[in-house]
Design an enzyme around this catalytic site. Structure first.
Site, short mmCIF file in Angstrom:
data_model
loop_
_atom_site.label_atom_id
_atom_site.label_comp_id
_atom_site.label_asym_id
_atom_site.label_seq_id
_atom_site.Cartn_x
_atom_site.Cartn_y
_atom_site.Cartn_z
N SER A 175 -22.97 38.94 7.71
CA SER A 175 -23.19 37.50 7.73
C SER A 175 -23.24 36.95 6.32
O SER A 175 -23.86 37.55 5.43
CB SER A 175 -24.53 37.17 8.43
OG SER A 175 -24.87 35.81 8.25
N HIS A 177 -24.94 34.67 5.32
CA HIS A 177 -26.35 34.38 5.00
C HIS A 177 -27.01 35.55 4.27
O HIS A 177 -28.00 35.37 3.58
CB HIS A 177 -27.12 34.04 6.27
CG HIS A 177 -26.76 32.71 6.85
ND1 HIS A 177 -27.24 31.52 6.35
CD2 HIS A 177 -25.95 32.38 7.89
CE1 HIS A 177 -26.75 30.51 7.06
NE2 HIS A 177 -25.97 31.01 8.00
N ASP A 184 -26.80 26.57 6.20
CA ASP A 184 -26.58 25.76 7.40
C ASP A 184 -27.31 24.44 7.19
O ASP A 184 -28.53 24.42 7.00
CB ASP A 184 -27.14 26.48 8.63
CG ASP A 184 -26.30 27.68 9.03
OD1 ASP A 184 -25.13 27.75 8.60
OD2 ASP A 184 -26.82 28.55 9.77
N GLU A 232 -17.32 25.51 12.18
CA GLU A 232 -18.75 25.29 11.96
C GLU A 232 -18.95 24.21 10.89
O GLU A 232 -19.08 24.53 9.70
CB GLU A 232 -19.44 26.59 11.52
CG GLU A 232 -19.48 27.67 12.59
CD GLU A 232 -20.37 28.85 12.22
OE1 GLU A 232 -20.89 28.88 11.08
OE2 GLU A 232 -20.56 29.73 13.07
N HIS A 235 -21.93 24.74 8.38
CA HIS A 235 -22.02 25.92 7.52
C HIS A 235 -21.27 25.68 6.20
O HIS A 235 -20.05 25.61 6.17
CB HIS A 235 -21.43 27.13 8.25
CG HIS A 235 -21.60 28.42 7.53
ND1 HIS A 235 -22.46 29.42 7.95
CD2 HIS A 235 -21.03 28.91 6.39
CE1 HIS A 235 -22.39 30.45 7.13
NE2 HIS A 235 -21.52 30.16 6.16
#
Length: 272
Positions: A175, A177, A184, A232, A235
């Site tokens: 990910s 992240h 996000d 997304e 994101h």
């Protein structure tokens, strides 16, 4: 008709690849004026940046060293299921999330850039908030393992449970992240992380201004087949201002941009 459409798509992709390579030369000079992890590179004479080619496409004279320098910029790290990072990936973080944020931090440089961007948006009457940022690889593993166990409990086999879990929660290290550069974002007018965010003033402001603060829309609609991630709009990924400008002007997603830079760094000539 199908063949013609494929040819046009291929030609557009080649134009984008060449645009990236040509723009990088100018973008690198700008990058070297910043205190970033991009080494000083020799400047090229303006007339050597590009030359005419068939169908009006141009050939890049970006050097292998310049391409490699961009690949070595830690802000350009590619994190995905095919490019996982390890649990010992170094991350220094700073808090920048909203009061309701799930994960409130980003890498320090990214956090400071976000806070500057948030302040600029506020001056324009737009409220942009960071709702989820850095997650450690170990935390990602916990999320993935919990989701896998959920499907095991539903009676799925081990392989099926992991595959089903991976469709919802990225495996550890896979990910964005996990590198602390992905954020996000949401706003009070739309607090959920879904495509409805694309209809907000916050999203429109980000599309117009995020680049100058170093953020790019990481998973756009037109790149779904390349990124492997559905659209997304919430994101956003920090890559640094000069790299954000490079990527946006090229029209390429991060995966394609890295692939082009790798080809140039390997000594290939990228042309249309």
């Amino acid at each position: 008709m199908r063949s013609s459409h494929h040819h046009k798509h291929h030609a557009r992709r080649l134009l984008c690849l060449t645009a990236l390579a040509c723009f990088v030369v100018g973008g690198t000079a700008y990058a070297c004026t910043r205190k970033a992890a991009v080494p000083q590179l020799p400047e090229l004479p303006a007339e050597s940046l590009e030359q005419p080619a068939e169908y009006g496409v141009q050939q890049s004279t970006l050097t292998a060293a310049q391409a490699q320098a961009l690949l070595d910029d830690p802000r350009m790290i590619l994190v995905s299921r095919t490019h996982p990072i390890t649990e010992d990936y170094p991350v220094e973080t700073k808090e920048c999330g909203s009061a309701t944020a799930i994960n409130k931090t980003l890498q320090t440089e990214a956090a400071e850039a976000f806070l500057s961007m948030q302040a600029a948006a506020a001056k324009d009457g737009v409220d942009v908030r960071m709702q989820s940022g850095y997650r450690s690889v170990s935390y990602q593993k916990k999320l993935y393992d919990n989701k896998t166990q959920y499907y095991r409990d539903k009676g799925l086999s081990e392989a099926a449970a992991r595959e089903k879990a991976a469709a919802i929660v990225n495996p550890p290290g896979c990910s964005e992240h996990n590198c602390g550069l992905a954020a996000d974002l949401n706003s009070p007018e739309h607090t959920t992380l879904d495509t409805g965010f694309a209809d907000t003033a916050a999203f429109r402001w980000l599309c117009e201004n995020a680049e100058q603060y170093g953020f790019i829309l990481r998973y756009p609609k037109e790149a779904e087949s390349v990124t492997g991630i559905t659209y997304e709009p919430w994101h956003w990924r920090y890559v640094g201002p000069e790299n954000a400008a490079l990527l946006n002007r090229s029209g390429l997603c991060l995966e394609d941009a890295v692939a082009v830079l790798q080809r140039i760094a390997a000594g290939e000539t990228v042309t249309g």
